[in-house]
Design a protein around this motif. Structure first.
Motif, PDB file in Angstrom:
ATOM      1  N   ALA A  72      -1.876   6.461   4.883  1.00  0.00           N
ATOM      2  CA  ALA A  72      -2.226   5.166   4.295  1.00  0.00           C
ATOM      3  C   ALA A  72      -1.582   4.025   5.073  1.00  0.00           C
ATOM      4  O   ALA A  72      -2.217   2.994   5.334  1.00  0.00           O
ATOM      5  CB  ALA A  72      -1.793   5.121   2.832  1.00  0.00           C
TER       6      ALA A  72
ATOM      7  N   SER B  85       0.427  11.693   2.891  1.00  0.00           N
ATOM      8  CA  SER B  85      -0.501  10.714   2.325  1.00  0.00           C
ATOM      9  C   SER B  85      -0.003   9.290   2.537  1.00  0.00           C
ATOM     10  O   SER B  85      -0.782   8.377   2.869  1.00  0.00           O
ATOM     11  CB  SER B  85      -0.690  10.970   0.831  1.00  0.00           C
ATOM     12  OG  SER B  85      -1.228  12.262   0.603  1.00  0.00           O
ATOM     13  N   VAL B  86       1.292   9.113   2.362  1.00  0.00           N
ATOM     14  CA  VAL B  86       1.888   7.794   2.540  1.00  0.00           C
ATOM     15  C   VAL B  86       1.737   7.322   3.976  1.00  0.00           C
ATOM     16  O   VAL B  86       1.356   6.178   4.242  1.00  0.00           O
ATOM     17  CB  VAL B  86       3.372   7.814   2.123  1.00  0.00           C
ATOM     18  CG1 VAL B  86       4.063   6.523   2.561  1.00  0.00           C
ATOM     19  CG2 VAL B  86       3.497   7.986   0.617  1.00  0.00           C
TER      20      VAL B  86
ATOM     21  N   LEU C 167       0.825  -1.204   0.000  1.00  0.00           N
ATOM     22  CA  LEU C 167       0.000   0.000   0.000  1.00  0.00           C
ATOM     23  C   LEU C 167       0.861   1.256   0.000  1.00  0.00           C
ATOM     24  O   LEU C 167       0.591   2.223  -0.731  1.00  0.00           O
ATOM     25  CB  LEU C 167      -0.929  -0.003   1.224  1.00  0.00           C
ATOM     26  CG  LEU C 167      -1.913   1.158   1.320  1.00  0.00           C
ATOM     27  CD1 LEU C 167      -2.825   1.192   0.101  1.00  0.00           C
ATOM     28  CD2 LEU C 167      -2.742   1.053   2.602  1.00  0.00           C
ATOM     29  N   ILE C 168       1.911   1.250   0.801  1.00  0.00           N
ATOM     30  CA  ILE C 168       2.805   2.410   0.852  1.00  0.00           C
ATOM     31  C   ILE C 168       3.446   2.650  -0.508  1.00  0.00           C
ATOM     32  O   ILE C 168       3.515   3.788  -1.001  1.00  0.00           O
ATOM     33  CB  ILE C 168       3.877   2.209   1.938  1.00  0.00           C
ATOM     34  CG1 ILE C 168       3.247   2.328   3.330  1.00  0.00           C
ATOM     35  CG2 ILE C 168       5.017   3.225   1.776  1.00  0.00           C
ATOM     36  CD1 ILE C 168       4.201   1.995   4.458  1.00  0.00           C
TER      37      ILE C 168
ATOM     38  N   GLY D 245      -1.536   7.466 -10.950  1.00  0.00           N
ATOM     39  CA  GLY D 245      -1.138   8.529 -10.063  1.00  0.00           C
ATOM     40  C   GLY D 245      -1.059   9.881 -10.751  1.00  0.00           C
ATOM     41  O   GLY D 245      -1.182   9.990 -11.974  1.00  0.00           O
TER      42      GLY D 245
ATOM     43  N   GLY E 100       2.354   1.671  -3.429  1.00  0.00           N
ATOM     44  CA  GLY E 100       1.353   2.106  -4.392  1.00  0.00           C
ATOM     45  C   GLY E 100       0.977   3.566  -4.227  1.00  0.00           C
ATOM     46  O   GLY E 100       0.896   4.309  -5.208  1.00  0.00           O
ATOM     47  N   VAL E 101       0.778   3.998  -2.980  1.00  0.00           N
ATOM     48  CA  VAL E 101       0.423   5.394  -2.722  1.00  0.00           C
ATOM     49  C   VAL E 101       1.585   6.318  -3.068  1.00  0.00           C
ATOM     50  O   VAL E 101       1.400   7.383  -3.683  1.00  0.00           O
ATOM     51  CB  VAL E 101       0.008   5.580  -1.247  1.00  0.00           C
ATOM     52  CG1 VAL E 101      -0.172   7.063  -0.918  1.00  0.00           C
ATOM     53  CG2 VAL E 101      -1.281   4.824  -0.966  1.00  0.00           C
TER      54      VAL E 101
ATOM     55  N   ALA F  67       1.886   6.774  -6.706  1.00  0.00           N
ATOM     56  CA  ALA F  67       0.816   7.592  -7.266  1.00  0.00           C
ATOM     57  C   ALA F  67       0.959   9.057  -6.889  1.00  0.00           C
ATOM     58  O   ALA F  67       0.727   9.947  -7.704  1.00  0.00           O
ATOM     59  CB  ALA F  67      -0.543   7.068  -6.787  1.00  0.00           C
ATOM     60  N   SER F  68       1.337   9.300  -5.642  1.00  0.00           N
ATOM     61  CA  SER F  68       1.423  10.674  -5.140  1.00  0.00           C
ATOM     62  C   SER F  68       2.554  10.761  -4.132  1.00  0.00           C
ATOM     63  O   SER F  68       2.386  10.396  -2.960  1.00  0.00           O
ATOM     64  CB  SER F  68       0.100  11.083  -4.480  1.00  0.00           C
ATOM     65  OG  SER F  68       0.190  12.387  -3.940  1.00  0.00           O
TER      66      SER F  68
ATOM     67  N   THR G 137       1.313  -3.241  -7.143  1.00  0.00           N
ATOM     68  CA  THR G 137       0.739  -2.007  -6.596  1.00  0.00           C
ATOM     69  C   THR G 137       1.528  -0.777  -7.039  1.00  0.00           C
ATOM     70  O   THR G 137       0.947   0.287  -7.275  1.00  0.00           O
ATOM     71  CB  THR G 137       0.689  -2.053  -5.065  1.00  0.00           C
ATOM     72  OG1 THR G 137       1.990  -2.369  -4.545  1.00  0.00           O
ATOM     73  CG2 THR G 137      -0.289  -3.097  -4.580  1.00  0.00           C
TER      74      THR G 137
ATOM     75  N   GLY H 118      -0.103   2.253  -9.036  1.00  0.00           N
ATOM     76  CA  GLY H 118       0.044   3.614  -8.530  1.00  0.00           C
ATOM     77  C   GLY H 118       0.647   4.549  -9.567  1.00  0.00           C
ATOM     78  O   GLY H 118       0.192   5.688  -9.736  1.00  0.00           O
TER      79      GLY H 118
END
Length: 237
Positions: free
Chosen positions: A56, A52-53, A39-40, A233, A42-43, A46-47, A225, A229
């Motif tokens: 998440a 945000s990281v 998840l980290i 992203g 992927g986020v 993306a950004s 992921t 992202g």
């Protein structure tokens, strides 16, 4: 005065008694590392924004730990309910028809290689000591080493998931924003390799195969992921 031959002590360190908690611990830690790191990554792909990281990552840690605890508790409770029902049924059968249950146990020992007389003797002696325990172990396959323990499994999974998830989250916290993706990716693979080695060592299994297995699937999950992202992203304009 001769006391007869002396034989060295024979101590075998069998590891089957670790199956219950080891499975929950390895599953929890592995899922914590893989899901949170994925998840980290992927986020971040993306950004590339630390806040945000981290949001998440923390959300993944909390939700994952609670989900693992609940899932393990429900799953192992179902197993425990089945075991309890089987034992209660066996208790009634022993009360209502002990002769049939004796013959059933004797047949099990014959199938394992004992001759008929010896199998009858073994069944008689074991049932005289603890008939339910003998049938639980040899007929139902329920024993103290593998019996379902829902609370233990839930707590173990939640705790190990938290520890596993905290590892990539810490890397995301200290790594430069521009390097979060590769830093978390590499660190997660290292953590997974260590986890695989510890799990294999604790369970007495081959270490290289365990390490390769967990790192391969972890790398695949993070790569997917990261790719998603990057594809969807946004980049700051």
């Amino acid at each position: 005065m001769s006391r007869g031959p002396k034989f060295p002590a024979h101590n075998e360190a069998h590891l089957v008694h670790r199956i219950g908690w080891l499975r929950a611990a390895v599953l929890g830690a592995n899922d914590g590392i893989v899901s949170t790191a994925s998840l980290i990554v992927g986020v971040a792909a993306a950004s590339p924004d630390r806040q945000s990281v981290l949001i998440a990552g923390v959300s993944a840690l909390l939700a994952g730990a609670l989900s693992m605890a609940a899932g393990e508790y429900v799953s192992v409770s179902s197993q425990s309910d089945t075991e309890t029902a089987d034992l209660e049924r066996e208790r009634r059968e022993l009360r209502d028809d002990p002769e049939f249950e004796h013959e059933e146990l004797s047949q099990i020992y014959r199938a394992r290689g004992l001759d008929a007389d010896l199998a009858d003797q073994v069944a008689t002696q074991l049932m005289a000591k603890d008939a339910l325990h003998a049938h639980a172990r040899d007929e139902l396959g329920i024993n103290d080493a593998t019996v379902a323990r829902p609370v233990q499994a839930a707590l173990t999974s939640a705790a190990t998931f938290t520890v596993g998830a905290a590892a990539p989250l810490l890397v995301a916290l200290i790594a430069p924003v521009s390097a979060i993706v590769p830093a978390v990716f590499v660190a997660a693979l290292i953590y997974l390799g260590i986890l695989g080695a510890i799990g294999a060592r604790t369970g007495g299994a081959p270490i290289p195969r365990a390490v390769l297995r967990v790192t391969f699937w972890g790398a695949l999950a993070m790569a997917v992921t990261a790719g998603i992202g990057s594809l969807f992203g946004t980049t700051p304009g």
